[in-house]
Write an enzyme that holds these catalytic residues in place. Structure first.
Site, PDB file in Angstrom:
ATOM      1  N   TYR A 136       0.819  -1.223   0.000  1.00  0.00           N
ATOM      2  CA  TYR A 136       0.000   0.000   0.000  1.00  0.00           C
ATOM      3  C   TYR A 136       0.854   1.275   0.000  1.00  0.00           C
ATOM      4  CZ  TYR A 136      -4.055  -2.935   1.287  1.00  0.00           C
ATOM      5  OH  TYR A 136      -5.051  -3.882   1.322  1.00  0.00           O
ATOM      6  N   LYS A 183       3.882 -14.302   4.565  1.00  0.00           N
ATOM      7  CA  LYS A 183       3.899 -15.296   3.485  1.00  0.00           C
ATOM      8  C   LYS A 183       5.361 -15.482   3.073  1.00  0.00           C
ATOM      9  CE  LYS A 183       1.602 -17.896   0.550  1.00  0.00           C
ATOM     10  NZ  LYS A 183       0.760 -19.028   0.933  1.00  0.00           N
ATOM     11  N   ASP A 216      -2.396 -17.434   4.718  1.00  0.00           N
ATOM     12  CA  ASP A 216      -3.516 -18.299   4.313  1.00  0.00           C
ATOM     13  C   ASP A 216      -3.926 -19.216   5.465  1.00  0.00           C
ATOM     14  OD1 ASP A 216      -0.966 -19.288   3.947  1.00  0.00           O
ATOM     15  OD2 ASP A 216      -1.443 -20.533   2.222  1.00  0.00           O
ATOM     16  N   ASP A 240      -5.167  -5.406   6.804  1.00  0.00           N
ATOM     17  CA  ASP A 240      -6.382  -4.820   6.250  1.00  0.00           C
ATOM     18  C   ASP A 240      -7.434  -5.906   6.053  1.00  0.00           C
ATOM     19  OD1 ASP A 240      -8.024  -2.954   5.075  1.00  0.00           O
ATOM     20  OD2 ASP A 240      -7.108  -3.117   3.092  1.00  0.00           O
ATOM     21  N   ASP A 244     -10.982  -7.241   8.714  1.00  0.00           N
ATOM     22  CA  ASP A 244     -12.381  -7.299   8.268  1.00  0.00           C
ATOM     23  C   ASP A 244     -12.935  -8.717   8.407  1.00  0.00           C
ATOM     24  OD1 ASP A 244     -12.258  -4.619   7.608  1.00  0.00           O
ATOM     25  OD2 ASP A 244     -13.313  -4.870   5.703  1.00  0.00           O
TER      26      ASP A 244
END
Ligand code: ATP
Length: 349
Positions: A136, A183, A216, A240, A244
């Site tokens: 980002y 990751k 994951d 982010d 959620d």
């Protein structure tokens, strides 16, 4: 003495939520004096720009901000800041605000509430998200018409700083474990550096357990066994998305508070966006911002008022009589706010 707090009502459902939070503060007698610092669309109406320098200056001067959600344009834009020393362009308004206020950590405590969170009622985790870099950063470019690329930037300094924050938070709030999410099996250099930094910092906190999960697998276990997590620390994009996800498991984005911290300034805001689909209908769930307000009071050292608010929210949700539509009820924002204010009085008695 009252604490001066900068207030930005925000866009969409922002003003409705801010009003609700102010009423609850009044119900617990929180010693706060609001200083208006408009940003977003309401600022455009008054100052002709989304991030007026005067609002940013006041926010920095006061050091504590309560902010309603802002509308981030989807495909175009970037937020412009006209500072005295030149003009800066940020990828989005939220990103711009965080950068201008030097905020590097987004904290999202997500917990379940019985009975509205069902199987997830006992979930109680805290996501610590780095917000200054990663994919980002806004370093993107098109290569011809059919290709585009973005840079994922991870630095040792920012990774160590966020890891330190996560472990200090764990110590301060009696948490037992910090899990790094990454990751690194694919992104050896970027996420590898992040993981290495978390491990280095963890070595200085022998009293706090630490481990790591691939993003994951972390998503999988968050759905299957959320009790396996306590504090989670991660780069920007994973934070982010996972915050959620966690809010969805708890039952609604409307239950998820948030805070952003820098060295000098702290900004408190709900985890969700401006929800234009329900703005102005009077049905938004105000709990996300009310609980963000409780985090703000913790930060100001007003722990008793903060705890009363949290207890009142828990009581109202436990009764499950006054619930907004996102929680399966038919109550309005006002009715839920009034129920929480009444519960604040009961909690005090
Ligand atoms: P953004 O891009 O800023 O995240 P968005 O529209 O993608 O905006 P949100 O604004 O977070 O995402 O809203 C996602 C969904 O959750 C919408 O359907 C919205 O109505 C709902 N929602 C978000 N916040 C609340 C809330 N406080 N009360 C009820 N519903 C909410």
């Amino acid at each position: 003495m009252k604490h001066p707090v900068a207030l930005a009502a925000g866009d969409g459902i922002g003003p409705e939520l801010v009003e609700a939070c102010q009423e609850v503060f009044q119900a617990v007698g929180a010693p706060v004096e609001w200083v208006e610092t408009p940003v977003g669309r309401s600022a455009v109406a008054r100052f002709g720009e989304e991030l007026p320098w005067s609002s940013l200056e006041t926010m920095k001067e006061l050091g504590v901000v309560l902010k309603g959600p802002l509308i981030a344009e989807r495909l175009s834009g970037g937020a412009i800041v006209r500072a005295p020393n030149g003009t800066r362009v940020h990828p989005s308004i939220n990103n711009g605000l965080r950068r201008e206020l030097d905020l590097y950590c987004n904290l999202r405590p997500v917990r379940g509430f019985a009975p509205v969170s069902g199987w997830y009622s006992s979930m109680d985790l805290v996501i610590v998200r780095e917000v200054t870099e990663d994919i980002y950063s806004g370093i993107e470019r098109s290569i011809g018409e059919d290709c585009a690329e973005a840079v994922k930037r991870i630095t040792r300094q920012a990774s160590r700083r966020i890891a330190q924050f996560a472990f200090e938070y764990a110590v301060r709030y009696g948490r037992r474990r910090v899990t790094a999410v990454h990751k690194a099996n694919v992104l050896h250099k970027t996420d590898g550096l992040f993981l290495q930094c978390v491990r280095e910092v963890a070595a200085s906190y022998p009293g706090i357990a630490s481990d790591d999960r691939m993003v994951d697998a972390a998503s999988y276990y968050m759905v299957k066994d959320p009790a396996a997590f306590d504090v989670l620390v991660m780069p920007n994009q994973y934070g982010d998305i996972l915050s959620d996800l966690a809010a969805g498991l708890a039952g609604s984005l409307g239950l998820a508070p948030g805070a952003n911290f820098g060295e000098k300034t702290a900004m408190f805001e709900a985890a969700h966006g401006a929800a234009p689909d329900i703005a102005g209908k009077g049905i938004a769930n105000p709990i996300s911002l009310i609980l963000s307000g409780a985090l703000l009071l913790d930060h100001l050292g007003e722990r008793e008022a903060a705890d009363r608010i949290r207890l009142a929210v828990e009581l109202v949700l436990a009764e499950a009589r006054v619930l907004t539509p996102d929680l399966g009820g038919s109550a309005t924002t006002r009715q839920l706010t009034q129920a929480i204010c009444l519960a604040c009085e009961k909690v005090a008695a």
